[in-house]
Design a protein around this motif. Sequence first.
Motif, PDB file in Angstrom:
ATOM      1  N   TRP A   1     -32.103 -23.420  43.025  1.00 31.27           N
ATOM      2  CA  TRP A   1     -33.354 -23.553  43.799  1.00 31.27           C
ATOM      3  C   TRP A   1     -33.192 -24.641  44.869  1.00 31.27           C
ATOM      4  O   TRP A   1     -33.554 -24.449  46.020  1.00 31.27           O
ATOM      5  CB  TRP A   1     -34.501 -23.885  42.829  1.00 31.27           C
ATOM      6  CG  TRP A   1     -35.774 -24.233  43.505  1.00 31.27           C
ATOM      7  CD1 TRP A   1     -36.644 -23.364  44.106  1.00 31.27           C
ATOM      8  CD2 TRP A   1     -36.316 -25.542  43.691  1.00 31.27           C
ATOM      9  NE1 TRP A   1     -37.699 -24.060  44.642  1.00 31.27           N
ATOM     10  CE2 TRP A   1     -37.524 -25.394  44.403  1.00 31.27           C
ATOM     11  CE3 TRP A   1     -35.908 -26.823  43.317  1.00 31.27           C
ATOM     12  CZ2 TRP A   1     -38.322 -26.487  44.758  1.00 31.27           C
ATOM     13  CZ3 TRP A   1     -36.692 -27.910  43.658  1.00 31.27           C
ATOM     14  CH2 TRP A   1     -37.882 -27.734  44.373  1.00 31.27           C
TER      15      TRP A   1
ATOM     16  N   CYS B   1     -43.317 -21.903  43.962  1.00 33.78           N
ATOM     17  CA  CYS B   1     -42.198 -22.710  44.464  1.00 33.78           C
ATOM     18  C   CYS B   1     -42.725 -24.061  44.957  1.00 33.78           C
ATOM     19  O   CYS B   1     -43.593 -24.097  45.833  1.00 33.78           O
ATOM     20  CB  CYS B   1     -41.513 -21.974  45.611  1.00 33.78           C
ATOM     21  SG  CYS B   1     -40.232 -22.958  46.424  1.00 33.78           S
TER      22      CYS B   1
ATOM     23  N   LEU C   1     -41.472 -25.970  46.904  1.00 31.94           N
ATOM     24  CA  LEU C   1     -41.064 -26.202  48.293  1.00 31.94           C
ATOM     25  C   LEU C   1     -41.997 -25.502  49.286  1.00 31.94           C
ATOM     26  O   LEU C   1     -42.450 -26.104  50.254  1.00 31.94           O
ATOM     27  CB  LEU C   1     -39.633 -25.682  48.474  1.00 31.94           C
ATOM     28  CG  LEU C   1     -38.892 -26.065  49.743  1.00 31.94           C
ATOM     29  CD1 LEU C   1     -38.632 -27.568  49.769  1.00 31.94           C
ATOM     30  CD2 LEU C   1     -37.568 -25.294  49.818  1.00 31.94           C
ATOM     31  N   ASP C   2     -42.285 -24.216  49.020  1.00 31.56           N
ATOM     32  CA  ASP C   2     -43.043 -23.435  49.996  1.00 31.56           C
ATOM     33  C   ASP C   2     -44.289 -22.768  49.423  1.00 31.56           C
ATOM     34  O   ASP C   2     -45.000 -22.060  50.136  1.00 31.56           O
ATOM     35  CB  ASP C   2     -42.133 -22.384  50.644  1.00 31.56           C
ATOM     36  CG  ASP C   2     -41.383 -21.578  49.594  1.00 31.56           C
ATOM     37  OD1 ASP C   2     -42.005 -21.190  48.596  1.00 31.56           O
ATOM     38  OD2 ASP C   2     -40.159 -21.353  49.769  1.00 31.56           O
TER      39      ASP C   2
ATOM     40  N   CYS D   1     -37.117 -18.502  43.682  1.00 27.39           N
ATOM     41  CA  CYS D   1     -38.012 -18.242  44.804  1.00 27.39           C
ATOM     42  C   CYS D   1     -37.316 -17.310  45.799  1.00 27.39           C
ATOM     43  O   CYS D   1     -36.369 -17.712  46.481  1.00 27.39           O
ATOM     44  CB  CYS D   1     -38.391 -19.554  45.487  1.00 27.39           C
ATOM     45  SG  CYS D   1     -39.333 -19.298  47.006  1.00 27.39           S
TER      46      CYS D   1
ATOM     47  N   HIS E   1     -37.157 -18.455  49.756  1.00 23.87           N
ATOM     48  CA  HIS E   1     -36.193 -19.355  50.403  1.00 23.87           C
ATOM     49  C   HIS E   1     -34.803 -19.341  49.766  1.00 23.87           C
ATOM     50  O   HIS E   1     -33.864 -19.902  50.346  1.00 23.87           O
ATOM     51  CB  HIS E   1     -36.750 -20.798  50.479  1.00 23.87           C
ATOM     52  CG  HIS E   1     -36.467 -21.634  49.268  1.00 23.87           C
ATOM     53  ND1 HIS E   1     -37.306 -21.701  48.181  1.00 23.87           N
ATOM     54  CD2 HIS E   1     -35.422 -22.450  48.972  1.00 23.87           C
ATOM     55  CE1 HIS E   1     -36.787 -22.514  47.273  1.00 23.87           C
ATOM     56  NE2 HIS E   1     -35.647 -22.976  47.715  1.00 23.87           N
TER      57      HIS E   1
HETATM   58 ZN   LIG Z   1     -39.315 -21.383  47.843  1.00 32.60          ZN
END
Ligand SMILES: [Zn+2]
Length: 258
Positions: free
Chosen positions: A180, A233, A235-236, A253, A256
């Motif tokens: 990830w 996720c 991150l996003d 995810c 990404h």
């Molecule tokens: Zn992601």
Amino acid sequence: MPEILEIEMYRRDANQIVGRSVSGVVAHDPDYLREIDASSLGQVLTGSTVTATRRVGKVMVVETSAASLGLRFGMTGRLVIDNVATIDQLEYSSKELKPEWNRFSLDFEGGGTLTMNDPRRLGNVTVDPDLSSLGVDAWKLTGDVLADLVQGRTLALKSFLLDQKRVAGIGNLLADEILWRCALSPGRQAQSLTASECHELAHTTVRVLDELLARGGSNTGDLFSERNQAGRCPLDGEALTKDRFGGRTTWWCSAHQR
Ligand SMILES: [Zn+2]
């Protein structure tokens, strides 16, 4: 289950037994000993001195002046030294330390013990363990080594990382966290990695190990709390995908990780 980080914590904790003399061996569970019985092992080790501890992947080695002992902790094994467990509770296992789960102990002169407590009893103890089947220790992984290892390997990246014969020490939670962070899909063929992706993956692996050891274990990754049907996720914010690679549940995810 104990992954490389937990075994490294066990190893560091076990440094307090370096210098102690072994006064006896207790095989609470005879089946936990491989290729030797308790009385033979007692004869070998009694009177010897613990000289060092080391670790390769998920195998902890206790060196004594008489022989090396390889300790494997399986899915639920915990190390207990002088009646204190190194780790309070393993993820997905019991917080209790029931005496009937004690599988193997070393007793020391002047009191004190090293005990392996393992509810599911999937660990084991070997003398002079053969570690030749283990790959490079994950903590020592480099981009160049990884680039060699992935050559001709068509299996999925996630399965590749879990293969202890290639890279030793990475378990399920760490593999997902590392992929990830590297933005690599777990389903990518291992051999499809470019040289720069190999360097990034090796570098991230070592960084994740250092970071999560400082945080306290395999279950302290950024992705860990999102390993569920509602997981997003970090991150996003995209919904995570649940998959299966090498027989292990994989969260990733698809937005990404490529
Ligand atoms: Zn992601």
